[in-house]
Design a protein around this motif. Sequence first.
Motif, PDB file in Angstrom:
ATOM      1  N   GLY A 181       0.818  -1.201   0.000  1.00  0.00           N
ATOM      2  CA  GLY A 181       0.000   0.000   0.000  1.00  0.00           C
ATOM      3  C   GLY A 181       0.851   1.250   0.000  1.00  0.00           C
ATOM      4  O   GLY A 181       1.893   1.308   0.654  1.00  0.00           O
ATOM      5  N   GLY A 182       0.416   2.238  -0.750  1.00  0.00           N
ATOM      6  CA  GLY A 182       1.039   3.538  -0.674  1.00  0.00           C
ATOM      7  C   GLY A 182       0.257   4.402   0.312  1.00  0.00           C
ATOM      8  O   GLY A 182      -0.390   3.910   1.232  1.00  0.00           O
ATOM      9  N   ALA A 183       0.286   5.695   0.094  1.00  0.00           N
ATOM     10  CA  ALA A 183      -0.417   6.607   0.996  1.00  0.00           C
ATOM     11  C   ALA A 183      -1.902   6.694   0.671  1.00  0.00           C
ATOM     12  O   ALA A 183      -2.699   7.128   1.506  1.00  0.00           O
ATOM     13  CB  ALA A 183       0.217   7.994   0.908  1.00  0.00           C
ATOM     14  N   LEU A 184      -2.278   6.299  -0.538  1.00  0.00           N
ATOM     15  CA  LEU A 184      -3.639   6.558  -1.010  1.00  0.00           C
ATOM     16  C   LEU A 184      -4.623   5.484  -0.570  1.00  0.00           C
ATOM     17  O   LEU A 184      -4.361   4.287  -0.709  1.00  0.00           O
ATOM     18  CB  LEU A 184      -3.642   6.656  -2.535  1.00  0.00           C
ATOM     19  CG  LEU A 184      -2.734   7.729  -3.138  1.00  0.00           C
ATOM     20  CD1 LEU A 184      -2.779   7.670  -4.654  1.00  0.00           C
ATOM     21  CD2 LEU A 184      -3.131   9.115  -2.646  1.00  0.00           C
ATOM     22  N   ASP A 306       0.970  10.059  -3.493  1.00  0.00           N
ATOM     23  CA  ASP A 306       1.914   9.086  -4.034  1.00  0.00           C
ATOM     24  C   ASP A 306       2.562   9.702  -5.266  1.00  0.00           C
ATOM     25  O   ASP A 306       1.896  10.392  -6.046  1.00  0.00           O
ATOM     26  CB  ASP A 306       1.204   7.795  -4.457  1.00  0.00           C
ATOM     27  CG  ASP A 306       1.216   6.746  -3.353  1.00  0.00           C
ATOM     28  OD1 ASP A 306       1.895   6.956  -2.329  1.00  0.00           O
ATOM     29  OD2 ASP A 306       0.545   5.718  -3.508  1.00  0.00           O
ATOM     30  N   THR A 307       3.837   9.442  -5.450  1.00  0.00           N
ATOM     31  CA  THR A 307       4.538   9.891  -6.652  1.00  0.00           C
ATOM     32  C   THR A 307       5.113   8.691  -7.370  1.00  0.00           C
ATOM     33  O   THR A 307       5.332   7.634  -6.773  1.00  0.00           O
ATOM     34  CB  THR A 307       5.665  10.878  -6.321  1.00  0.00           C
ATOM     35  OG1 THR A 307       6.602  10.239  -5.435  1.00  0.00           O
ATOM     36  CG2 THR A 307       5.115  12.124  -5.655  1.00  0.00           C
ATOM     37  N   PHE A 308       5.374   8.854  -8.656  1.00  0.00           N
ATOM     38  CA  PHE A 308       6.014   7.784  -9.401  1.00  0.00           C
ATOM     39  C   PHE A 308       7.085   8.365 -10.297  1.00  0.00           C
ATOM     40  O   PHE A 308       7.014   9.514 -10.714  1.00  0.00           O
ATOM     41  CB  PHE A 308       5.006   6.972 -10.219  1.00  0.00           C
ATOM     42  CG  PHE A 308       4.232   7.778 -11.232  1.00  0.00           C
ATOM     43  CD1 PHE A 308       2.942   8.198 -10.952  1.00  0.00           C
ATOM     44  CD2 PHE A 308       4.779   8.085 -12.478  1.00  0.00           C
ATOM     45  CE1 PHE A 308       2.214   8.937 -11.882  1.00  0.00           C
ATOM     46  CE2 PHE A 308       4.067   8.820 -13.407  1.00  0.00           C
ATOM     47  CZ  PHE A 308       2.788   9.249 -13.112  1.00  0.00           C
ATOM     48  N   LEU A 309       8.071   7.549 -10.562  1.00  0.00           N
ATOM     49  CA  LEU A 309       9.166   7.913 -11.452  1.00  0.00           C
ATOM     50  C   LEU A 309       9.198   6.952 -12.619  1.00  0.00           C
ATOM     51  O   LEU A 309       8.957   5.760 -12.463  1.00  0.00           O
ATOM     52  CB  LEU A 309      10.513   7.868 -10.716  1.00  0.00           C
ATOM     53  CG  LEU A 309      10.670   8.823  -9.534  1.00  0.00           C
ATOM     54  CD1 LEU A 309      11.969   8.506  -8.786  1.00  0.00           C
ATOM     55  CD2 LEU A 309      10.679  10.267 -10.006  1.00  0.00           C
ATOM     56  N   THR A 310       9.489   7.464 -13.818  1.00  0.00           N
ATOM     57  CA  THR A 310       9.631   6.620 -14.988  1.00  0.00           C
ATOM     58  C   THR A 310      11.092   6.397 -15.277  1.00  0.00           C
ATOM     59  O   THR A 310      11.847   7.358 -15.464  1.00  0.00           O
ATOM     60  CB  THR A 310       8.964   7.273 -16.226  1.00  0.00           C
ATOM     61  OG1 THR A 310       7.575   7.474 -15.930  1.00  0.00           O
ATOM     62  CG2 THR A 310       9.094   6.384 -17.449  1.00  0.00           C
ATOM     63  N   ARG A 311      11.526   5.125 -15.263  1.00  0.00           N
ATOM     64  CA  ARG A 311      12.910   4.798 -15.610  1.00  0.00           C
ATOM     65  C   ARG A 311      13.006   4.515 -17.097  1.00  0.00           C
ATOM     66  O   ARG A 311      12.289   3.687 -17.646  1.00  0.00           O
ATOM     67  CB  ARG A 311      13.387   3.565 -14.843  1.00  0.00           C
ATOM     68  CG  ARG A 311      13.658   3.828 -13.387  1.00  0.00           C
ATOM     69  CD  ARG A 311      14.333   2.632 -12.768  1.00  0.00           C
ATOM     70  NE  ARG A 311      15.589   2.339 -13.438  1.00  0.00           N
ATOM     71  CZ  ARG A 311      16.165   1.133 -13.450  1.00  0.00           C
ATOM     72  NH1 ARG A 311      15.569   0.131 -12.877  1.00  0.00           N
ATOM     73  NH2 ARG A 311      17.303   0.961 -14.075  1.00  0.00           N
TER      74      ARG A 311
END
Length: 313
Positions: A181-184, A306-311
């Motif tokens: 789980g994330g924050a959401l 929540d944040t996400f990064l694209t590699r």
Amino acid sequence: MPELEVAGKRWTVAPASNLLDALNAGGCKVPYSCRAGSCHACRVRCLSGEPADAKPEALDRLQRAEGWRLSCQCLVVQDLVVEVFDPVRDGIEAQVLSLDWPAQDVLRLRLAPSRPLRYSAGQHLLLWNDEGIARPYSLASLPDCDDWLEFHLDCRSPGLFSDRARLLAPGDRLRLGELHGGALHYDPAWDTRPLLFLASGTGLAPLWGLLRDALRHHHQGPIRVIHLAHDPRGHYLAEPLAELAAAHPGLALQLITAAELPEVLAQFRLVSRQTIALLCGDPASVEDFARRLYLAGLPRNQLLADTFLTREA
């Protein structure tokens, strides 16, 4: 000098070496995405010895008792015997049910797990492809309503996982790793409070599930959804969102582009200090949204993000 051992192979590493880097340098090919302890792609099991763990709270008590650690957050300070996560042994098989493109650069992927998976709207799941590449994705599906697990993949930029995902076909197999789980989340106790959903790009995926979860619980307070896209074509759920807004008078929808964002932020006002805000997207967008909410008077404990990064490949 501490020694690392994996599958019978043993080698010396420098004291206080990052465990993830040491494993990859030794040829173990441990996947990773965020390097911040959020994605859990780099999870390994310590069979003997204990690393220095900078983020022990990232895993629950049971996982830690079983020896699991996030290698990106660990330093090698003594001899370690480590077992790398094996998606075939430790994961769950899932079959591709369907793939479609609701927008030019957004791939909607629906999977059927080989056994039931208990999850909550807004959680993340680690996906492994047949090349051993793992990436975390937020679930867009809603438990007990959707008969599949749904993910929205941002394919604007090259990516080791997303490029391979373009070639998938119904019937193909993937492996599912850890669910976390994330924050959401949505809390039914928020029933009468205003809800604000702010998403950029495919950060809309978990909010799509959470929005439907709130409506399923007959949320009584007003709900506002703002989706930020690079251009109008990026509003990939515009039609289903509009249908929900038409069916629920308390739901307001605002679709904006990057060019419109400064004006929208400048004019933004809270309908109530009791608002619960749920944010998801790239770090810059989430930071912009969060800053404006703070200035508007939203208490910090009422903002979930929540944040996400694209590699890139």
